[in-house]
Design an enzyme around this catalytic site. Structure first.
Site, PDB file in Angstrom:
ATOM      1  N   CYS A 230       0.880  -1.351  -0.055  1.00 25.85           N
ATOM      2  CA  CYS A 230       0.145   0.034   0.042  1.00 25.85           C
ATOM      3  C   CYS A 230       0.680   1.402  -0.057  1.00 25.85           C
ATOM      4  O   CYS A 230       0.237   2.469  -0.282  1.00 25.85           O
ATOM      5  CB  CYS A 230      -0.947   0.092   1.232  1.00 25.85           C
ATOM      6  SG  CYS A 230      -1.989  -1.334   1.302  1.00 25.85           S
TER       7      CYS A 230
ATOM      8  N   HIS B  47      -3.249   7.149   2.687  1.00 23.68           N
ATOM      9  CA  HIS B  47      -3.869   5.842   2.333  1.00 23.68           C
ATOM     10  C   HIS B  47      -5.060   5.539   2.747  1.00 23.68           C
ATOM     11  O   HIS B  47      -4.994   5.686   4.043  1.00 23.68           O
ATOM     12  CB  HIS B  47      -2.671   4.734   2.616  1.00 23.68           C
ATOM     13  CG  HIS B  47      -3.028   3.244   2.400  1.00 23.68           C
ATOM     14  ND1 HIS B  47      -3.865   3.247   1.058  1.00 23.68           N
ATOM     15  CD2 HIS B  47      -3.240   2.075   3.065  1.00 23.68           C
ATOM     16  CE1 HIS B  47      -4.291   1.816   0.902  1.00 23.68           C
ATOM     17  NE2 HIS B  47      -3.727   1.227   2.428  1.00 23.68           N
TER      18      HIS B  47
ATOM     19  N   ASN C 102     -10.802  -0.004   0.083  1.00 23.84           N
ATOM     20  CA  ASN C 102      -8.921   0.097   0.325  1.00 23.84           C
ATOM     21  C   ASN C 102      -8.452  -0.460  -0.971  1.00 23.84           C
ATOM     22  O   ASN C 102      -8.672  -1.649  -1.372  1.00 23.84           O
ATOM     23  CB  ASN C 102      -8.367  -0.753   1.532  1.00 23.84           C
ATOM     24  CG  ASN C 102      -7.012  -0.878   1.569  1.00 23.84           C
ATOM     25  OD1 ASN C 102      -6.401  -0.430   0.647  1.00 23.84           O
ATOM     26  ND2 ASN C 102      -6.607  -1.238   2.832  1.00 23.84           N
TER      27      ASN C 102
HETATM   28  N1  COA Z   1     -18.484  -8.393   9.915  1.00 21.78           N
HETATM   29  C1  COA Z   1     -18.832  -8.722  11.079  1.00 21.78           C
HETATM   30  N2  COA Z   1     -18.041  -9.035  11.986  1.00 21.78           N
HETATM   31  C2  COA Z   1     -16.845  -9.307  11.843  1.00 21.78           C
HETATM   32  C3  COA Z   1     -16.157  -8.943  10.530  1.00 21.78           C
HETATM   33  C4  COA Z   1     -17.226  -8.565   9.563  1.00 21.78           C
HETATM   34  N3  COA Z   1     -16.706  -8.380   8.189  1.00 21.78           N
HETATM   35  N4  COA Z   1     -14.911  -9.076  10.558  1.00 21.78           N
HETATM   36  C5  COA Z   1     -14.581  -9.432  11.959  1.00 21.78           C
HETATM   37  N5  COA Z   1     -15.696  -9.573  12.707  1.00 21.78           N
HETATM   38  C6  COA Z   1     -15.849  -9.840  14.161  1.00 21.78           C
HETATM   39  C7  COA Z   1     -14.627 -10.519  14.561  1.00 21.78           C
HETATM   40  O1  COA Z   1     -14.733 -12.008  14.448  1.00 21.78           O
HETATM   41  C8  COA Z   1     -14.698 -10.256  16.015  1.00 21.78           C
HETATM   42  O2  COA Z   1     -15.821 -11.055  16.618  1.00 21.78           O
HETATM   43  P1  COA Z   1     -15.584 -11.638  18.035  1.00 21.78           P
HETATM   44  O3  COA Z   1     -15.561 -10.469  19.107  1.00 21.78           O
HETATM   45  O4  COA Z   1     -17.034 -12.537  18.279  1.00 21.78           O
HETATM   46  O5  COA Z   1     -14.482 -12.459  17.968  1.00 21.78           O
HETATM   47  C9  COA Z   1     -15.154  -8.964  16.144  1.00 21.78           C
HETATM   48  O6  COA Z   1     -15.804  -8.602  14.802  1.00 21.78           O
HETATM   49  C10 COA Z   1     -14.298  -7.778  16.335  1.00 21.78           C
HETATM   50  O7  COA Z   1     -13.001  -8.308  15.636  1.00 21.78           O
HETATM   51  P2  COA Z   1     -11.763  -7.306  15.376  1.00 21.78           P
HETATM   52  O8  COA Z   1     -10.666  -8.040  14.288  1.00 21.78           O
HETATM   53  O9  COA Z   1     -11.299  -7.288  16.891  1.00 21.78           O
HETATM   54  O10 COA Z   1     -12.217  -6.088  14.704  1.00 21.78           O
HETATM   55  P3  COA Z   1     -11.683  -4.664  14.631  1.00 21.78           P
HETATM   56  O11 COA Z   1     -12.338  -3.685  15.301  1.00 21.78           O
HETATM   57  O12 COA Z   1      -9.969  -4.815  14.849  1.00 21.78           O
HETATM   58  O13 COA Z   1     -11.686  -4.264  13.092  1.00 21.78           O
HETATM   59  C11 COA Z   1     -10.360  -4.469  11.031  1.00 21.78           C
HETATM   60  C12 COA Z   1     -11.051  -5.416  12.279  1.00 21.78           C
HETATM   61  C13 COA Z   1      -9.670  -5.544  10.033  1.00 21.78           C
HETATM   62  C14 COA Z   1     -11.646  -3.730  10.452  1.00 21.78           C
HETATM   63  C15 COA Z   1      -9.474  -3.516  11.504  1.00 21.78           C
HETATM   64  O14 COA Z   1      -8.640  -4.308  12.475  1.00 21.78           O
HETATM   65  C16 COA Z   1      -8.628  -2.761  10.713  1.00 21.78           C
HETATM   66  O15 COA Z   1      -9.015  -2.161   9.865  1.00 21.78           O
HETATM   67  N6  COA Z   1      -7.190  -2.902  10.696  1.00 21.78           N
HETATM   68  C17 COA Z   1      -6.362  -2.397   9.795  1.00 21.78           C
HETATM   69  C18 COA Z   1      -6.479  -3.209   8.700  1.00 21.78           C
HETATM   70  C19 COA Z   1      -5.722  -2.504   7.383  1.00 21.78           C
HETATM   71  O16 COA Z   1      -5.286  -1.227   7.465  1.00 21.78           O
HETATM   72  N7  COA Z   1      -5.423  -3.180   6.304  1.00 21.78           N
HETATM   73  C20 COA Z   1      -4.886  -2.710   5.353  1.00 21.78           C
HETATM   74  C21 COA Z   1      -3.578  -2.589   5.382  1.00 21.78           C
HETATM   75  S1  COA Z   1      -2.865  -1.837   4.250  1.00 21.78           S
END
Ligand code: COA
Length: 308
Positions: A101, A235, A265
């Protein structure tokens, strides 16, 4: 910029995996993304490139170099830049840079090197991704985040590229995209699926720290305050990452351009696409100072300060 016409909404995704519109909007800030149906990564890249050439008013024969950023090229070889060169009918050297990215900012730094050495006068830079090809569509943690698209710019030698910072913390424990495992009859090691694997929370922490650190480095080194900057173009990975970076760095959030809600993204394409939207909306004035800032797989992060 160019995005494929097919729009996929959060409701469309909830038919594929256990997710819902409310979760995706609240946790990531995305309402929809564009997804390619028949266009290849090279098609997306070449369409954005043609738009950039048209708006610069030059033809492909005048290019001295084509540099492309991608993690989702159609082939390992020929690389994306070679396929863009062919579609444009250009004859100049062309190659790719893979820095996930952050890669569009690596392209700017590379182009600046060619200009500084007097080796090129006009360079086409393109970030293009068909992320839909490399996400696991059964993994709700990643498939809701990414979108397809391409952004391009025609660069000329000048004094607008003021400063830059590039950081790499190499490792595969936070984000990785394995290559196709192959079919070697001799291989006895791990065989992983060729899809994005990501530790979301670790990525989130890395991203906020990286963006804040890079912005402050550029501010400190150049004696700037938030008032000196017209736009920070980050980004587009997660609305909450940008919101946290704004809060922590003490820069008003209105200075951070955001379009993730409409485009998702798009990895290396997100910054040039955001710049194109800002430019076409008349929100950039010649002389404006901008900071572009990115982070992602590598792990790598980069930022630069430029005058529009
Ligand atoms: N829909 C519904 N629930 C979802 C889900 C979805 N698409 N994806 C994950 N969950 C659930 C998980 O299973 C978890 O459930 P649980 O509490 O029962 O275990 C809960 O939501 C929380 O998951 P978590 O991973 O802690 O959520 P989060 O707040 O960290 O959000 C991301 C997840 C991926 C959106 C976030 O961590 C993020 O954006 N990270 C950065 C990613 C990024 O920038 N990537 C690109 C790099 S360039």
């Amino acid at each position: 910029m160019y995005v494929p016409p097919r729009i996929v909404t959060n409701d469309d995704l909830s038919a594929l995996v256990d997710t819902n519109d409310e979760w995706i909007r609240r946790r990531v800030g995305i309402a929809q993304r564009h997804i390619a149906v028949t266009e290849t990564t090279a098609d997306l890249a070449a369409k954005a490139a043609r738009n950039a050439l048209d708006s610069a008013g030059i033809d492909a024969a005048s290019l001295d170099m084509i540099l492309c950023a991608t993690v989702s090229a159609d082939y390992v070889s020929p690389n994306l830049a070679c396929m863009v060169q062919k579609q444009l009918g250009a004859l100049c050297p062309a190659y790719d840079i893979n820095a996930a990215c952050s890669a569009f900012l690596f392209l700017l730094e590379t182009a600046a090197g060619y200009f500084a050495r007097g080796k090129a006068k006009t360079i086409l830079v393109v970030g293009a991704e068909r992320m839909s090809r490399i996400v696991d569509w059964s993994d709700r943690g990643t498939c809701v985040i990414f979108g397809d698209g391409a952004g391009a710019a025609v660069l000329g030698a000048g004094d607008g590229y003021l400063d830059s910072v590039i950081t790499v913390r190499g490792g595969d424990s936070v984000i990785k995209i394995p290559h196709h495992a192959g079919k070697s009859p001799f291989w006895d090691g791990n065989c992983e699926e060729p899809y994005i694997q990501m530790n979301g929370q670790e990525t989130f922490k890395y991203a906020v720290n990286a963006m804040c650190g890079d912005i402050h480095t550029l501010f400190d080194r150049n004696g700037l305050t938030p008032d000196d900057i017209a736009w920070i173009v980050p980004h587009q990975a997660n609305y909450r990452i940008i919101e946290s970076a704004a809060k922590r760095s003490g820069i008003p959030q209105e200075k951070f351009y955001m379009n993730i809600e409409r485009l998702g993204n798009t990895s290396s394409a997100s910054i040039p696409m955001a710049l194109d939207e800002l430019s076409r909306a008349g929100k950039l004035t010649r002389g404006d100072k901008l900071i572009l800032t990115a982070f992602g797989g590598g792990l790598a992060n980069a930022a630069c300060l430029l005058t529009w």
